[in-house]
Write a protein that holds these residues in place. Structure first.
Motif, short mmCIF file in Angstrom:
data_model
loop_
_atom_site.label_atom_id
_atom_site.label_comp_id
_atom_site.label_asym_id
_atom_site.label_seq_id
_atom_site.Cartn_x
_atom_site.Cartn_y
_atom_site.Cartn_z
N ASP A 24 0.85 -1.19 0.00
CA ASP A 24 0.00 0.00 0.00
C ASP A 24 0.89 1.24 0.00
O ASP A 24 1.54 1.56 1.00
N SER B 48 -0.22 4.38 -0.74
CA SER B 48 -1.07 5.56 -0.79
C SER B 48 -0.40 6.78 -0.15
O SER B 48 -0.51 7.90 -0.67
N GLN C 88 -0.37 1.83 -8.56
CA GLN C 88 -0.94 2.95 -7.81
C GLN C 88 -0.47 4.30 -8.36
O GLN C 88 -1.21 5.29 -8.33
#
Length: 396
Positions: A208, A210, A239
């Protein structure tokens, strides 16, 4: 160079005859054949580079009808499972029980460093085709270790040079939080002279990104450089693309996007940049044949790891073909140093530390046809360059 090989081949043949004592000894060696232990990470989530490397190596052996250098050749393939103890035990077994004439392979630096002391102690010739630790290229170098793979810092250094020459004044750096990744970032900075707007290290195995993506958007660098191999790199690329950053911020990488990861990244990676010493479209006769043969044999596109594995087998083929035997290591080592083969990467020779001197290219991820994702060469970054550790090598 061909004249050099011819002269060396003649000298090696004379030396072999003198050392062996008679032509009969060479005939015995040929009758006995040759055994090679090939070690790589072949299982688990980090297995793709090792599988490419193994397949490239075995393709060359098959093309030579299982007779590298004219000797009947048996390859014992071992999975180190990315486990230091498994690797140590496997290499010890290959040396002491299998009595291999050569060792080859090894995907990752930590595994290579773990087995290296036993290799040197046993005076077993090792042809590296993946890992390239600075210690082995530098002050820990050994006459028994050769590498058809680049020293591990070099792709990162090449991208640092490209970023500087391209004029990216503000660059953000991303990598996992472990020693090898930090060394990769340091290698990039050796050749980059602009502003580092941020240097961020992610937890190993993180998927992840983010928070990192948000930081990129906030800092608005000219470019992001990342060393993010495997699934971490896949997640970051996906991403980065989803956040819509591709149009405004250059994505520069090393060991992140190649033919092992692009089939998963797909269009998320299109247009992103990396650096390599090889690409499928490198237009040499040897490479064109290699790529066609590899795709026909295995049904997928080769990566640089496959090319390095193929070159490792062809190096052994050339050296043993010059000596006619594996019985005399001094003669065999001399023939190996001459790099008596034509690399699929074109220009190739060994430096004083027995790592390659060759070219590096900026490559771009592209879609070829409807469903193939590969790297395509854009420009040459380094011409005939060796690694930065060779000056520290005092060959023992």
């Amino acid at each position: 160079m061909n004249r050099l090989f011819s002269s060396l081949a003649a000298a090696v043949c004379l030396g072999t005859a003198a050392l062996a004592g008679s032509a009969g000894a060479m005939g015995t060696a040929q009758a006995e054949g040759m055994k090679i232990g090939f070690v790589a990470t072949l299982s688990g989530p980090a297995s793709l580079p090792g599988r490419h490397m193994r397949d490239g190596f075995l393709l060359a052996v098959k093309q030579k009808n299982d007779r590298l250098g004219g000797l009947q050749t048996k390859v014992v393939v071992v999975d180190d499972k990315l486990d230091i103890e498994v690797a140590r035990q496997s290499v010890a077994n290959l040396i002491n029980e299998e009595k291999v004439d050569f060792l080859a392979g090894i995907t990752f630096n930590n595994i290579m460093l773990a087995v290296y002391p036993e290799v040197v102690k046993s005076e077993t010739i090792f042809i590296g085709a993946g890992a390239g630790p600075g210690y082995i290229a530098g002050k820990g170098c050994s006459r028994y270790f050769f590498s058809t793979a680049s020293q591990s810092d070099q792709n990162n250094e090449a991208m640092g040079r490209y970023a500087r020459e391209r004029g990216y004044g503000r660059v953000m750096l991303l990598a996992p939080d472990y020693r090898g990744a930090k060394e990769a970032i340091a290698a990039f900075k050796r050749h980059y002279s602009g502003e580092i707007v941020g240097e961020f290290y992610s937890k190993l195995g993180q998927t992840d990104f983010s928070a990192d993506i948000a930081m990129i958007g906030k800092m608005e660098p000219d470019a992001v450089f990342t060393f993010m191999p495997g699934q971490m790199g896949v997640s970051l690329v996906e991403q980065f693309a989803k956040a819509g950053l591709k149009a405004d911020i250059a994505f520069l990488s090393a060991y992140t996007l190649d033919e092992t990861t692009l089939p998963v990244m797909k269009d998320a990676a299109e247009g992103l940049l990396s650096v390599s010493d090889w690409s499928p479209d490198l237009n040499t006769e040897e490479n064109n044949r290699f790529v066609r043969a590899f795709e026909d044999e295995y049904g997928y596109e080769p990566s640089a790891y496959a090319a390095q594995g193929y070159d490792a087998a062809m190096l052994i083929n050339g050296a043993v073909g010059m000596t006619g035997s594996v019985a005399e290591k001094k003669v065999l080592l001399s023939s190996l140093r001459a790099a008596p083969f034509q690399s699929v990467r074109g220009d190739f020779r060994f430096n004083s530390n027995q790592f390659p001197v060759h070219d590096f290219y900026l490559v771009e991820a592209i879609r070829r046809g409807s469903d193939k994702y590969v790297t395509e060469m854009k420009t040459k970054v380094f011409d005939d360059v060796g690694d930065s550790y060779a000056g520290s090598c005092r060959m023992n």
